[in-house]
Design an enzyme around this catalytic site. Structure first.
Site: not given
Ligand code: NAP
Length: 303
Positions: A54, A121, A98
């Site tokens: 990422k 997200d 994460q």
């Protein structure tokens, strides 16, 4: 007839190119590049690989990456403090925690602390609620990427029978909501579904996100259906034999013989997740700039 292989790598590369152009334009207009912070707690090697990917992908499209790492021993308060610092940092437009975080930390509770306008997200209760209400918001990356793959393949979703196998907050539930938004008739299956095979075999569009290697066999698939395999399962060297150690939830070889189109693993859904994360970061930066602009205009008008 063998199914068309949906090339997620190529479609993701195109999305990344579009994001790179739009980021350059954003910088020309505002003198600022969007910033994306990833927060990694602990030293799980798989999570570190995802975060590294990422970070690199951000740099490639001109997004400024912020790499925040905390030890596995970090407390809930330590992680919360970092998230609040990033929420307040104007150079950071997107914040991603994460998942999973190491036990006993509560990943959902920590995710809920992210400012919804920076929640790239799309997993905070606010963005999940906006999706459920059909209102604009930041959408979870993997399901958004699946919609892109279906659109690119020219799959007509209106009125189609769509079956999503898996009901996680991360994927299955938002995927079902997005398909409803496209006017598909949606069924969601899970571990307590009676006769999974029979339900799957009704699908015009079958989306599997289970985490069980090759669960979806040929007999689960209606001839001509479009099959999207979200699963990523790592086989042991003994299980894998000479082949790649990564397999999906779909028996690719068998299902390719009956489906009209199918995503491979790897190279299908996976690359779209990162591309959609970059696109969400750009969207967050644009929305935040528009809100700042409208706040300043409001203040001017009041003077
Ligand atoms: P998860 O949270 O473990 O959810 C799995 C879902 O599958 C649950 O709803 C579970 O049902 C259901 N399930 C388990 N066994 C089943 C069975 N035998 N029959 C029917 N349903 C069954 O997993 P997730 O986070 O959604 O991820 C699913 C898979 O997608 C994993 O392989 C993951 O690595 C992959 N993934 C890939 C990407 C990507 O970027 N490509 C992104 C996210 C996830 P219950 O709810 O009843 O337990």
């Amino acid at each position: 007839m063998a199914a068309t292989i949906i090339d997620g790598k190529a479609i993701a590369a195109r999305v990344r190119g579009e994001v790179a152009n739009a980021v350059a334009q954003h910088e020309r207009e505002l003198g600022l590049r969007p910033g994306l912070a990833t927060v990694l707690v602990g030293d799980d090697p798989g999570s570190a690989v995802y975060v590294g990917g990422k970070q690199r992908a951000s740099e490639e499209v001109g997004i400024v990456p912020f790499d925040v790492r905390l030890p596995a021993s970090a407390s809930f308060e330590d992680v919360a403090h970092e998230l609040e610092r990033l929420n307040a940092d104007p150079a950071v437009n997107g914040v991603l925690l994460q998942l999973p975080v190491p036990a006993p930390l509560d990943g959902a509770a920590l995710t809920g602390l992210i400012d919804p306008s920076k929640d790239v997200d799309g997993l905070t209760p606010v963005n999940a609620g906006l999706l459920a209400l059909g209102q604009p918001g930041l959408r979870p990356c993997t399901p958004a990427g699946v919609l892109d793959l279906l659109a690119d393949t020219g799959v007509a979703l209106e009125g189609a029978e769509a079956v999503v196998v898996g009901r996680s907050n991360l994927f299955g539930k938002p995927m079902a909501q997005l398909m409803l938004g496209e006017n598909a008739t949606v069924t969601v299956c899970h571990s307590r579904t009676r006769d999974l095979r029979e339900v799957c075999a009704r699908a015009d569009v079958l989306i599997a996100a289970v985490g069980r290697p090759r669960l979806i066999g040929r007999e689960f698939v209606k001839p001509g259906a479009v099959v999207i395999d979200v699963g990523i399962n790592r086989l042991t060297p003994e299980e894998a034999g000479n082949r790649s150690g990564l397999v999906g939830d779909v028996d690719f070889t068998a299902v390719s013989e009956v489906a009209s189109a199918i995503t491979p693993v790897p190279g299908g859904v996976g690359p779209m997740t990162v591309a959609c994360l970059l696109r969400n970061t750009l969207q967050a930066a644009r929305d935040q700039a528009a809100r700042r602009e409208s706040t300043l205009r409001g203040a001017d008008e009041r003077q």
